[in-house]
Write a protein that holds these residues in place. Sequence first.
Motif, PDB file in Angstrom:
ATOM      1  N   ASP A   1       0.864  -1.184   0.000  1.00 54.69           N
ATOM      2  CA  ASP A   1       0.000   0.000   0.000  1.00 54.69           C
ATOM      3  C   ASP A   1       0.896   1.227   0.000  1.00 54.69           C
ATOM      4  N   THR A   2       0.689   2.093  -0.969  1.00 53.31           N
ATOM      5  CA  THR A   2       1.498   3.316  -1.007  1.00 53.31           C
ATOM      6  C   THR A   2       0.589   4.509  -0.705  1.00 53.31           C
ATOM      7  N   PHE A   3       1.163   5.553  -0.146  1.00 53.03           N
ATOM      8  CA  PHE A   3       0.352   6.709   0.228  1.00 53.03           C
ATOM      9  C   PHE A   3       0.420   7.813  -0.829  1.00 53.03           C
ATOM     10  N   SER A   4       1.123   7.560  -1.904  1.00 54.12           N
ATOM     11  CA  SER A   4       1.129   8.473  -3.059  1.00 54.12           C
ATOM     12  C   SER A   4       0.801   7.648  -4.293  1.00 54.12           C
ATOM     13  N   PRO A   5       0.215   8.295  -5.305  1.00 55.46           N
ATOM     14  CA  PRO A   5      -0.170   7.542  -6.507  1.00 55.46           C
ATOM     15  C   PRO A   5       1.014   6.849  -7.177  1.00 55.46           C
ATOM     16  N   LEU A   6       0.709   5.712  -7.766  1.00 56.48           N
ATOM     17  CA  LEU A   6       1.723   4.943  -8.489  1.00 56.48           C
ATOM     18  C   LEU A   6       1.612   5.223  -9.981  1.00 56.48           C
ATOM     19  N   LYS A   7       2.762   5.378 -10.606  1.00 56.96           N
ATOM     20  CA  LYS A   7       2.796   5.445 -12.073  1.00 56.96           C
ATOM     21  C   LYS A   7       2.910   4.014 -12.585  1.00 56.96           C
ATOM     22  N   LEU A   8       2.450   3.811 -13.803  1.00 54.02           N
ATOM     23  CA  LEU A   8       2.478   2.466 -14.382  1.00 54.02           C
ATOM     24  C   LEU A   8       3.468   2.418 -15.538  1.00 54.02           C
ATOM     25  N   SER A   9       4.122   1.298 -15.674  1.00 51.95           N
ATOM     26  CA  SER A   9       5.077   1.134 -16.771  1.00 51.95           C
ATOM     27  C   SER A   9       4.372   0.589 -18.010  1.00 51.95           C
ATOM     28  N   LYS A  10       5.068   0.662 -19.133  1.00 48.53           N
ATOM     29  CA  LYS A  10       4.515   0.088 -20.367  1.00 48.53           C
ATOM     30  C   LYS A  10       4.256  -1.393 -20.185  1.00 48.53           C
ATOM     31  N   LEU A  11       5.128  -2.076 -19.434  1.00 49.14           N
ATOM     32  CA  LEU A  11       4.917  -3.506 -19.187  1.00 49.14           C
ATOM     33  C   LEU A  11       3.602  -3.712 -18.428  1.00 49.14           C
ATOM     34  N   ALA A  12       3.345  -2.868 -17.417  1.00 51.41           N
ATOM     35  CA  ALA A  12       2.079  -2.973 -16.680  1.00 51.41           C
ATOM     36  C   ALA A  12       0.907  -2.808 -17.641  1.00 51.41           C
ATOM     37  N   GLY A  13       1.046  -1.883 -18.585  1.00 54.04           N
ATOM     38  CA  GLY A  13      -0.007  -1.668 -19.592  1.00 54.04           C
ATOM     39  C   GLY A  13      -0.223  -2.899 -20.452  1.00 54.04           C
TER      40      GLY A  13
END
Length: 396
Positions: free
Chosen positions: A358-370
Motif C-alpha cells: 500500500d502506497t500513500f502516493s499515486p503509483l505510475k504504471l510502466s509500459k509492461l504494466a499496460g
Amino acid sequence: MPFYQRLGDVPRKRHIQFRDNGTLLTEEVMGLEGFTGNESILYHLQSPCRVMEIGEFEPIVRQEWLPETHQHRMMHTKGVGASGDEITGRQLLMWNSDVEISLCRPSEQMDYFFRNGEGDEVIFVHEGTGTLETIFGSLPYKDGDYVVIPRGTTYKFVADEGEQRYVIFETPGLIEIPRRYRNQYGQIIEGAPYYHRDIHPPAELNTHREQGEFPVKVRVRDGYQTYLLDYHPFDVVGWDGYLYPWTFSIHDFEPITGRIHQPPPAHQTFAGRNFVICSFCPRKLDFDPLAVPIPYHHSNLQSEEMIYYVSGNFGSRKGVDVGSITLHPSGLPHGPQPGLAEKAIGLHETGELAVMCDTFSPLKLSKLAGELDDGKYALSWYEPHEPTEAGLTSHL
Ligand SMILES: [Fe+2]
C-alpha cells in the motif's frame, strides 16, 4: 537493523588498531542518519575507496504508460519471460517517489557485484533458491523469503538451477520493522506477528583475498555507475552492528485473526517511507457466527493498493491466478465481487498467500504494466440488474 550481530574477527574496541598478518586493516563505519542512526563497522583488507577504473554511468530509463482512464486493474505476470540477471532483469511495473515495484525472472548469473547506493531493497522470492553473497557474509534464500538488503550492501546473487521469480521493492527510504512491533529498546514484543528468531542474518563470512578484475555496479543518482576493482570486494575479516541484510520467510508470519474481520494493518510485515508491505497468509477466518469472513468494501482515499497473488485461493477476488496483480488506485472504493461475501459465509479458513504493498502516493504504471493489464477487471463488479416483480409494480 533488527538486532546486534557480529561475524568474523573484530578488535576489542572500535577505532583502535586491528591487523591481519601485521597489516593494519581499514575500518569502515557504514551508518545511517549521520553518525546517530544504525550502523555496522567493517574491517577491510583494502580501502573500500580503492578503484582501478571508473566505468560507464548508465541512467535508469522508465517507460511510463499513461492510461486514458482511472480504474481498477488486474495484471497477469505468470507468462512474463525470463531475461537478464537479478539486477538487469528487473522489469519495472509501477513506481512513485517512495517505491519502485518490479518483477524479476533472471535467466543469467551475475558476473559482477552490485550495490544499491541510494535505497533499501526487499526482494520477495516467489520461486527460486540460492545464496545472496554479500560483504556481510552469505545469506541463503528460498521460496517465500523476503530478502531485505540495506543500502550500501555490496552483493551478488548466486541462484540455484531452476525457476527464479521475484517481486522487488526498491525505496529511497528505509525498510523497517513496524515501530508498533517493537518496545522502546527495539525488541520485538509479544503479540507481534514475528520474532527475532524468524529473522536470519548472514551466518557465514568468507573473507576473499583474491586479486584480479572485479566490476562493481552501484545504483546512484538514478542510474548505474560501474567501477572496476583490483581486489575482491568481499574482503571483510569481520564486522559488527545493526546494519546488514537478512531474510524473513512469509511462512513464518503468524497471522492475527479475530472474531470479526481484521483490517489490513494486521498483516503488516514491513514499514517503508510512505508505504507498507503486508503478508496475507493461510489462516483461520473470522469466527463470530454472524461474521462475513472476507473484507468489507473500502475506499482507499489516500492510498494505492497493489496485491501480488502468490498461491492458494483468494476468496475475495475473481479471476486471480498465481502471479496476478491487482491494483486498486486511490479515490475509488473496492471490495469483493458480487456473490463472494455470501459464498464466504461459513468458511473457517483460507489458504491464500499474497504480498500487498500500500502506497500513500499515486503509483505510475510502466509500459509492461499496460501490456499485462487485462482491461476488464474494473467491470468485474458489474452485473446487469434483472427486472423484478417489485420493480415492475412499484409505480402502480
Ligand atoms: Fe483493499
